[in-house]
Design an enzyme around this catalytic site. Sequence first.
Site, PDB file in Angstrom:
ATOM      1  N   ARG A  44       1.250  -1.012   0.238  1.00 49.85           N
ATOM      2  CA  ARG A  44       0.321  -0.387  -0.335  1.00 49.85           C
ATOM      3  C   ARG A  44       0.587   1.231   0.259  1.00 49.85           C
ATOM      4  O   ARG A  44       2.218   1.418   0.760  1.00 49.85           O
ATOM      5  CB  ARG A  44      -0.866   0.153   0.921  1.00 49.85           C
ATOM      6  CG  ARG A  44      -2.189  -1.000   1.104  1.00 49.85           C
ATOM      7  CD  ARG A  44      -3.002  -0.791   2.606  1.00 49.85           C
ATOM      8  NE  ARG A  44      -3.940  -2.466   2.545  1.00 49.85           N
ATOM      9  CZ  ARG A  44      -3.424  -3.432   3.013  1.00 49.85           C
ATOM     10  NH1 ARG A  44      -2.309  -3.479   3.837  1.00 49.85           N
ATOM     11  NH2 ARG A  44      -4.295  -4.458   3.287  1.00 49.85           N
ATOM     12  N   LYS A  69      -2.603  -2.481   7.623  1.00 51.28           N
ATOM     13  CA  LYS A  69      -3.722  -2.108   7.653  1.00 51.28           C
ATOM     14  C   LYS A  69      -4.618  -3.028   9.026  1.00 51.28           C
ATOM     15  O   LYS A  69      -3.402  -4.288   9.941  1.00 51.28           O
ATOM     16  CB  LYS A  69      -4.779  -2.880   6.800  1.00 51.28           C
ATOM     17  CG  LYS A  69      -6.000  -2.567   6.854  1.00 51.28           C
ATOM     18  CD  LYS A  69      -6.403  -2.781   5.312  1.00 51.28           C
ATOM     19  CE  LYS A  69      -8.590  -2.086   5.369  1.00 51.28           C
ATOM     20  NZ  LYS A  69      -8.905  -2.269   4.235  1.00 51.28           N
ATOM     21  N   HIS A 142      -1.999   3.093  -5.988  1.00 46.79           N
ATOM     22  CA  HIS A 142      -2.608   2.093  -5.678  1.00 46.79           C
ATOM     23  C   HIS A 142      -3.132   1.714  -6.911  1.00 46.79           C
ATOM     24  O   HIS A 142      -3.533   0.150  -6.344  1.00 46.79           O
ATOM     25  CB  HIS A 142      -4.174   2.867  -4.800  1.00 46.79           C
ATOM     26  CG  HIS A 142      -4.693   1.183  -4.241  1.00 46.79           C
ATOM     27  ND1 HIS A 142      -4.630   0.901  -2.737  1.00 46.79           N
ATOM     28  CD2 HIS A 142      -5.580   0.807  -4.354  1.00 46.79           C
ATOM     29  CE1 HIS A 142      -5.345  -0.173  -2.786  1.00 46.79           C
ATOM     30  NE2 HIS A 142      -5.833  -0.312  -3.538  1.00 46.79           N
ATOM     31  N   ARG A 145      -0.658  -1.605  -7.036  1.00 51.30           N
ATOM     32  CA  ARG A 145      -0.548  -2.593  -5.856  1.00 51.30           C
ATOM     33  C   ARG A 145      -1.869  -2.998  -6.792  1.00 51.30           C
ATOM     34  O   ARG A 145      -1.703  -4.118  -6.856  1.00 51.30           O
ATOM     35  CB  ARG A 145      -1.720  -2.458  -5.066  1.00 51.30           C
ATOM     36  CG  ARG A 145      -2.036  -2.518  -4.050  1.00 51.30           C
ATOM     37  CD  ARG A 145      -2.857  -2.168  -2.355  1.00 51.30           C
ATOM     38  NE  ARG A 145      -3.417  -3.553  -1.906  1.00 51.30           N
ATOM     39  CZ  ARG A 145      -2.549  -4.136  -0.408  1.00 51.30           C
ATOM     40  NH1 ARG A 145      -1.304  -4.874  -0.824  1.00 51.30           N
ATOM     41  NH2 ARG A 145      -3.706  -5.082  -0.080  1.00 51.30           N
ATOM     42  N   HIS A 176      -4.554  -8.993   3.286  1.00 49.08           N
ATOM     43  CA  HIS A 176      -5.262  -8.517   3.552  1.00 49.08           C
ATOM     44  C   HIS A 176      -5.903  -9.757   4.814  1.00 49.08           C
ATOM     45  O   HIS A 176      -5.354 -10.612   4.893  1.00 49.08           O
ATOM     46  CB  HIS A 176      -5.774  -9.768   2.167  1.00 49.08           C
ATOM     47  CG  HIS A 176      -6.141  -9.016   0.691  1.00 49.08           C
ATOM     48  ND1 HIS A 176      -6.210  -9.231  -0.352  1.00 49.08           N
ATOM     49  CD2 HIS A 176      -5.591  -6.911   0.868  1.00 49.08           C
ATOM     50  CE1 HIS A 176      -6.025  -8.252  -1.620  1.00 49.08           C
ATOM     51  NE2 HIS A 176      -5.654  -6.716  -0.238  1.00 49.08           N
ATOM     52  N   TYR A 185      -9.979  -9.840  -6.901  1.00 54.50           N
ATOM     53  CA  TYR A 185      -8.916  -9.331  -8.282  1.00 54.50           C
ATOM     54  C   TYR A 185      -9.972 -10.353  -9.354  1.00 54.50           C
ATOM     55  O   TYR A 185      -9.696  -9.942 -10.671  1.00 54.50           O
ATOM     56  CB  TYR A 185      -7.245  -9.513  -8.089  1.00 54.50           C
ATOM     57  CG  TYR A 185      -7.441  -8.080  -6.989  1.00 54.50           C
ATOM     58  CD1 TYR A 185      -6.709  -6.905  -7.575  1.00 54.50           C
ATOM     59  CD2 TYR A 185      -6.819  -8.761  -5.780  1.00 54.50           C
ATOM     60  CE1 TYR A 185      -6.408  -6.109  -6.499  1.00 54.50           C
ATOM     61  CE2 TYR A 185      -6.466  -7.454  -4.751  1.00 54.50           C
ATOM     62  CZ  TYR A 185      -6.407  -5.990  -5.157  1.00 54.50           C
ATOM     63  OH  TYR A 185      -5.559  -5.697  -4.068  1.00 54.50           O
TER      64      TYR A 185
END
Length: 208
Positions: A44, A69, A142, A145, A176, A185
């Site tokens: 990120r 995150k 972004h 990524r 994630h 994705y």
Amino acid sequence: IRRPPRSTLFPSTPLCRSARTLPSPLRAATYETLFGLLAVSGMRVGEAADLDRDDIDFQTGVITIRHAKFDRTRLVPLHETTTAALRAYATERDRLCPAARSASFFVSGAGTRLNRSDIAKTLRGITTAMGLRDATLRPTAHQLRHSFAVHTLIDWQRAGVSIDDRMTTLSTYLGHVAPADTYWYLSASPELMAMAAQRLDSRFGAQQ
């Protein structure tokens, strides 16, 4: 994870080459390396900007993201060419800015930590100059990524490997919370959907 999901060499993309032409040698080195790292690691933007110098182990080729995150820590193994590129940047950074005002790995022209606003502004300037930005097309950092994740899945699909078997690896690498977040994705890429449909057709079509 002992290695990246993809063996992607550190890139010499048009974006990186354009960043290299920024007027300030320090900013040019910083943004060329930053955009390259984002492209081959799937990190990120905030994670890369928040890296401190001690977060990169050049001996093992591993980045430690200490505040990912949800304030989690994760490790990001790098391809050897990426490690070499980061080491070269660190040498150039210290030569151009011997008295940095921050412990940050990536520094601004003033020797301070990069912020997301400056990164976005610089990317806007570069992509505008490259003719990649208009009223409808607005590239963001972004998206590097996103591109990393999609191309990893495409590589696996083309190689005929089981995406389901490897999805946990990619999910962990990207930071994630669950593989379900990474499966997005698959549906976000028309190329992946087309390749999946083609494989299903070749497998079951003959049985009809």
